[in-house]
Motif scaffolding. Structure first.
Motif, PDB file in Angstrom:
ATOM      1  N   THR A 167     -44.100  66.442  -6.462  1.00 60.26           N
ATOM      2  CA  THR A 167     -42.719  65.940  -6.477  1.00 60.26           C
ATOM      3  C   THR A 167     -42.532  64.733  -5.560  1.00 60.26           C
ATOM      4  OG1 THR A 167     -42.091  67.481  -4.710  1.00 60.26           O
ATOM      5  CG2 THR A 167     -41.781  68.230  -6.982  1.00 60.26           C
ATOM      6  N   THR A 168     -43.632  64.161  -5.060  1.00 61.03           N
ATOM      7  CA  THR A 168     -43.532  63.016  -4.162  1.00 61.03           C
ATOM      8  C   THR A 168     -43.093  61.769  -4.931  1.00 61.03           C
ATOM      9  OG1 THR A 168     -45.340  63.905  -2.839  1.00 61.03           O
ATOM     10  CG2 THR A 168     -44.774  61.585  -2.496  1.00 61.03           C
ATOM     11  N   ARG A 169     -42.192  60.990  -4.340  1.00 66.19           N
ATOM     12  CA  ARG A 169     -41.740  59.767  -4.979  1.00 66.19           C
ATOM     13  C   ARG A 169     -42.842  58.702  -4.918  1.00 66.19           C
ATOM     14  NH1 ARG A 169     -35.506  58.609  -2.982  1.00 66.19           N
ATOM     15  NH2 ARG A 169     -34.649  60.643  -3.523  1.00 66.19           N
ATOM     16  N   ASP A 170     -42.842  57.834  -5.928  1.00 67.20           N
ATOM     17  CA  ASP A 170     -43.759  56.704  -5.905  1.00 67.20           C
ATOM     18  C   ASP A 170     -42.976  55.414  -6.121  1.00 67.20           C
ATOM     19  OD1 ASP A 170     -43.178  56.536  -8.613  1.00 67.20           O
ATOM     20  OD2 ASP A 170     -44.953  57.683  -9.189  1.00 67.20           O
ATOM     21  N   ALA A 171     -43.689  54.297  -6.222  1.00 71.08           N
ATOM     22  CA  ALA A 171     -43.040  52.992  -6.310  1.00 71.08           C
ATOM     23  C   ALA A 171     -42.131  52.876  -7.533  1.00 71.08           C
ATOM     24  CB  ALA A 171     -44.099  51.890  -6.343  1.00 71.08           C
ATOM     25  N   SER A 172     -42.511  53.510  -8.625  1.00 71.77           N
ATOM     26  CA  SER A 172     -41.715  53.397  -9.846  1.00 71.77           C
ATOM     27  C   SER A 172     -40.331  54.023  -9.677  1.00 71.77           C
ATOM     28  CB  SER A 172     -42.445  54.051 -11.023  1.00 71.77           C
ATOM     29  OG  SER A 172     -42.660  55.432 -10.776  1.00 71.77           O
ATOM     30  N   ASP A 173     -40.206  55.022  -8.789  1.00 72.50           N
ATOM     31  CA  ASP A 173     -38.896  55.629  -8.529  1.00 72.50           C
ATOM     32  C   ASP A 173     -37.945  54.598  -7.921  1.00 72.50           C
ATOM     33  OD1 ASP A 173     -39.304  58.264  -9.432  1.00 72.50           O
ATOM     34  OD2 ASP A 173     -40.419  58.743  -7.619  1.00 72.50           O
ATOM     35  N   PHE A 174     -38.461  53.783  -7.017  1.00 77.24           N
ATOM     36  CA  PHE A 174     -37.617  52.790  -6.365  1.00 77.24           C
ATOM     37  C   PHE A 174     -37.274  51.644  -7.314  1.00 77.24           C
ATOM     38  CE2 PHE A 174     -39.860  54.983  -2.928  1.00 77.24           C
ATOM     39  CZ  PHE A 174     -38.774  55.430  -2.201  1.00 77.24           C
ATOM     40  N   VAL A 175     -38.167  51.348  -8.256  1.00 78.64           N
ATOM     41  CA  VAL A 175     -37.853  50.363  -9.290  1.00 78.64           C
ATOM     42  C   VAL A 175     -36.699  50.878 -10.146  1.00 78.64           C
ATOM     43  CG1 VAL A 175     -38.688  49.185 -11.364  1.00 78.64           C
ATOM     44  CG2 VAL A 175     -40.175  49.389  -9.355  1.00 78.64           C
ATOM     45  N   CYS A 176     -36.748  52.158 -10.480  1.00 80.11           N
ATOM     46  CA  CYS A 176     -35.671  52.769 -11.263  1.00 80.11           C
ATOM     47  C   CYS A 176     -34.348  52.722 -10.504  1.00 80.11           C
ATOM     48  CB  CYS A 176     -36.018  54.220 -11.611  1.00 80.11           C
ATOM     49  SG  CYS A 176     -37.338  54.391 -12.839  1.00 80.11           S
ATOM     50  N   MET A 177     -34.408  52.947  -9.189  1.00 83.25           N
ATOM     51  CA  MET A 177     -33.186  52.879  -8.383  1.00 83.25           C
ATOM     52  C   MET A 177     -32.625  51.462  -8.341  1.00 83.25           C
ATOM     53  SD  MET A 177     -34.140  55.397  -5.222  1.00 83.25           S
ATOM     54  CE  MET A 177     -34.791  57.027  -5.553  1.00 83.25           C
ATOM     55  N   MET A 178     -33.501  50.458  -8.297  1.00 81.76           N
ATOM     56  CA  MET A 178     -33.051  49.071  -8.339  1.00 81.76           C
ATOM     57  C   MET A 178     -32.346  48.766  -9.655  1.00 81.76           C
ATOM     58  SD  MET A 178     -36.231  46.992  -6.575  1.00 81.76           S
ATOM     59  CE  MET A 178     -35.377  45.415  -6.614  1.00 81.76           C
ATOM     60  N   LEU A 179     -32.916  49.245 -10.757  1.00 78.32           N
ATOM     61  CA  LEU A 179     -32.291  49.037 -12.060  1.00 78.32           C
ATOM     62  C   LEU A 179     -30.958  49.777 -12.162  1.00 78.32           C
ATOM     63  CD1 LEU A 179     -35.433  49.339 -14.385  1.00 78.32           C
ATOM     64  CD2 LEU A 179     -34.209  47.251 -13.718  1.00 78.32           C
ATOM     65  N   ALA A 180     -30.903  50.970 -11.597  1.00 73.80           N
ATOM     66  CA  ALA A 180     -29.653  51.740 -11.593  1.00 73.80           C
ATOM     67  C   ALA A 180     -28.579  51.022 -10.786  1.00 73.80           C
ATOM     68  CB  ALA A 180     -29.898  53.136 -11.021  1.00 73.80           C
ATOM     69  N   ALA A 181     -28.973  50.488  -9.635  1.00 81.26           N
ATOM     70  CA  ALA A 181     -28.025  49.763  -8.783  1.00 81.26           C
ATOM     71  C   ALA A 181     -27.535  48.497  -9.477  1.00 81.26           C
ATOM     72  CB  ALA A 181     -28.679  49.420  -7.453  1.00 81.26           C
ATOM     73  N   ALA A 182     -28.431  47.770 -10.128  1.00 75.66           N
ATOM     74  CA  ALA A 182     -28.055  46.540 -10.818  1.00 75.66           C
ATOM     75  C   ALA A 182     -27.088  46.830 -11.964  1.00 75.66           C
ATOM     76  CB  ALA A 182     -29.305  45.838 -11.346  1.00 75.66           C
ATOM     77  N   THR A 183     -27.364  47.885 -12.733  1.00 75.99           N
ATOM     78  CA  THR A 183     -26.508  48.248 -13.855  1.00 75.99           C
ATOM     79  C   THR A 183     -25.119  48.653 -13.385  1.00 75.99           C
ATOM     80  OG1 THR A 183     -28.417  49.022 -15.132  1.00 75.99           O
ATOM     81  CG2 THR A 183     -26.244  49.799 -15.828  1.00 75.99           C
ATOM     82  N   SER A 184     -25.064  49.515 -12.397  1.00 81.27           N
ATOM     83  CA  SER A 184     -23.772  50.001 -11.913  1.00 81.27           C
ATOM     84  C   SER A 184     -22.955  48.886 -11.272  1.00 81.27           C
ATOM     85  CB  SER A 184     -23.981  51.133 -10.901  1.00 81.27           C
ATOM     86  OG  SER A 184     -24.725  50.700  -9.779  1.00 81.27           O
ATOM     87  N   LYS A 185     -23.623  47.981 -10.542  1.00 84.42           N
ATOM     88  CA  LYS A 185     -22.900  46.886  -9.884  1.00 84.42           C
ATOM     89  C   LYS A 185     -22.360  45.895 -10.891  1.00 84.42           C
ATOM     90  CE  LYS A 185     -21.407  45.124  -6.083  1.00 84.42           C
ATOM     91  NZ  LYS A 185     -20.473  45.879  -5.221  1.00 84.42           N
ATOM     92  N   THR A 186     -23.089  45.641 -11.966  1.00 89.00           N
ATOM     93  CA  THR A 186     -22.609  44.732 -13.003  1.00 89.00           C
ATOM     94  C   THR A 186     -21.319  45.246 -13.621  1.00 89.00           C
ATOM     95  OG1 THR A 186     -24.874  44.045 -13.529  1.00 89.00           O
ATOM     96  CG2 THR A 186     -23.182  43.602 -15.181  1.00 89.00           C
ATOM     97  N   CYS A 187     -21.295  46.511 -13.968  1.00 89.67           N
ATOM     98  CA  CYS A 187     -20.096  47.120 -14.561  1.00 89.67           C
ATOM     99  C   CYS A 187     -18.913  47.048 -13.598  1.00 89.67           C
ATOM    100  CB  CYS A 187     -20.371  48.575 -14.934  1.00 89.67           C
ATOM    101  SG  CYS A 187     -21.621  48.795 -16.216  1.00 89.67           S
ATOM    102  N   ALA A 188     -19.146  47.418 -12.348  1.00 90.25           N
ATOM    103  CA  ALA A 188     -18.074  47.451 -11.359  1.00 90.25           C
ATOM    104  C   ALA A 188     -17.539  46.053 -11.057  1.00 90.25           C
ATOM    105  CB  ALA A 188     -18.583  48.096 -10.072  1.00 90.25           C
ATOM    106  N   THR A 189     -18.429  45.078 -10.965  1.00 91.23           N
ATOM    107  CA  THR A 189     -18.018  43.713 -10.638  1.00 91.23           C
ATOM    108  C   THR A 189     -17.162  43.098 -11.731  1.00 91.23           C
ATOM    109  OG1 THR A 189     -19.977  43.333  -9.266  1.00 91.23           O
ATOM    110  CG2 THR A 189     -18.858  41.392 -10.121  1.00 91.23           C
ATOM    111  N   CYS A 190     -17.558  43.262 -12.963  1.00 86.60           N
ATOM    112  CA  CYS A 190     -16.797  42.692 -14.073  1.00 86.60           C
ATOM    113  C   CYS A 190     -15.376  43.272 -14.141  1.00 86.60           C
ATOM    114  CB  CYS A 190     -17.523  42.948 -15.395  1.00 86.60           C
ATOM    115  SG  CYS A 190     -19.061  41.997 -15.572  1.00 86.60           S
ATOM    116  N   ILE A 191     -15.223  44.520 -13.764  1.00 90.12           N
ATOM    117  CA  ILE A 191     -13.907  45.166 -13.802  1.00 90.12           C
ATOM    118  C   ILE A 191     -13.021  44.693 -12.652  1.00 90.12           C
ATOM    119  CG2 ILE A 191     -12.697  47.382 -13.599  1.00 90.12           C
ATOM    120  CD1 ILE A 191     -15.150  48.651 -14.999  1.00 90.12           C
ATOM    121  N   ALA A 192     -13.585  44.608 -11.452  1.00 91.10           N
ATOM    122  CA  ALA A 192     -12.771  44.389 -10.247  1.00 91.10           C
ATOM    123  C   ALA A 192     -12.890  42.984  -9.659  1.00 91.10           C
ATOM    124  CB  ALA A 192     -13.165  45.421  -9.186  1.00 91.10           C
ATOM    125  N   TYR A 193     -13.501  42.030 -10.356  1.00 93.53           N
ATOM    126  CA  TYR A 193     -13.788  40.727  -9.763  1.00 93.53           C
ATOM    127  C   TYR A 193     -12.584  39.946  -9.225  1.00 93.53           C
ATOM    128  CZ  TYR A 193     -15.554  36.036  -9.060  1.00 93.53           C
ATOM    129  OH  TYR A 193     -15.863  34.826  -8.499  1.00 93.53           O
TER     130      TYR A 193
END
Length: 311
Positions: A219-245
């Motif tokens: 169950t140890t995290r590897d580098a691909s987990d952090f790549v997924c978190m970066m993609l998750a952060a980018a997706t969520s921030k795009t949605c939030a920014t367009c709404i509240a800009y």
């Protein structure tokens, strides 16, 4: 949450914010210039005919690339890092306070509400945003003033200390809290961002953990987990920014020196009346180009720091 856990989140949040701020500073300067009411970088005018025959000039703002070109030509490359000092001074404590408040609030809300539910993430993000904004608004005001201080090559640039002195002499202590109402309105962006981010993150980690358990029980995290978190952060921030800009544009206008803007609603009304609704989204493209990688870098650095420190 223990004192050590709080310190871990403080340190991780500070690291994430600092790395992101340094790498994306030039885009931050361009975005702020585009949001401003200043015509320093406005390059084209549209002449409209009024009812009485007089001509009215409406000044149109350049695009991000043209604005970047003008900054480089008139002020030099150093101007792309205007405000970096206050940014670095403020981003570490701001993000540290934010992430510590967020994790602390989430810990407490999990005891009162359904653990890790949408409401927990919304309330936690809102409380964290309010805490960080209230504590660090003076730093961001100075950063914005420095970024808007356009000087030609060779001209003496305003320092952070000089800016602080001018703000105090003009408006007193209240002057350091200009734009805070718009920042509070921007908490909605933070709430939307974290709700989407936490949902994507949880599903991704659950899916990947299940896959690993099926394979070898690791169950140890590897580098691909952090790549997924970066993609998750980018997706969520795009949605939030367009709404509240729009709150970003209003905040910049309120922080301008000698501004005619006085309050959040008055500024919204004046911008729409004088420049049209499109002005509320001026600089959005540059903001997205900056904010998406900035958020991805910040969140991935934060998660990595927490992971390493908690091992």
């Amino acid at each position: 949450m223990s004192q050590r856990d709080t310190l871990v989140h403080l340190f991780a949040g500070g690291c994430g914010g600092t790395v992101g701020a340094i790498l994306t500073c030039p885009l931050e300067v361009v975005k702020t210039r585009l949001q401003s009411s200043s015509i320093t970088f406005y390059i084209s005018s549209v002449h409209l005919s009024a009812v009485n025959g007089a001509s009215v000039t409406r000044v149109a703002a350049p695009g991000p690339l043209h604005c970047l070109k003008l900054i480089l030509e008139k002020e030099g490359p150093r101007s792309l890092f205007r405000g970096l000092g206050p940014n670095l001074v403020g981003v570490a404590p701001s993000r540290a306070i934010y992430f510590a408040a967020y994790s602390t609030s989430k810990e407490r809300m999990n005891r009162l509400l359904e653990p890790d539910s949408t409401w927990v993430h919304m309330v936690s993000a809102g409380m964290a945003g309010f805490t960080a904004i209230t504590a660090t608004n003076p730093i961001w005001l100075i950063k914005t003033r420095l970024q808007l201080d356009a000087r030609n090559r060779g001209e003496r640039r305003m320092s952070a200390l000089e800016c602080i002195r001018r703000v105090y002499q003009t408006d007193g202590l209240r002057g350091f809290y200009r734009g805070m109402s718009a920042s509070y309105a921007g908490i909605s962006e933070t709430v939307i961002h974290f709700v989407i981010y936490e949902s994507i993150k949880r599903r991704v980690l659950e899916t990947r953990a299940a896959a690993r358990m099926d394979q070898d029980g690791d169950t140890t995290r590897d580098a691909s987990d952090f790549v997924c978190m970066m993609l998750a952060a980018a997706t969520s921030k795009t949605c939030a920014t367009c709404i509240a800009y729009p709150h970003e544009v209003i905040r910049t206008r309120l922080r301008e020196e000698g501004t005619k803007y006085r309050s959040f609603l008055q500024t919204v009304s004046m911008v729409v009346r004088e420049e049209g609704c499109k002005a509320l989204y001026r600089g959005l493209t540059t903001h997205l180009v900056r904010q998406i990688p900035n958020t991805a870098i910040m969140m991935a650095t934060y998660e990595l720091a927490v992971y390493l420190l908690e091992r």
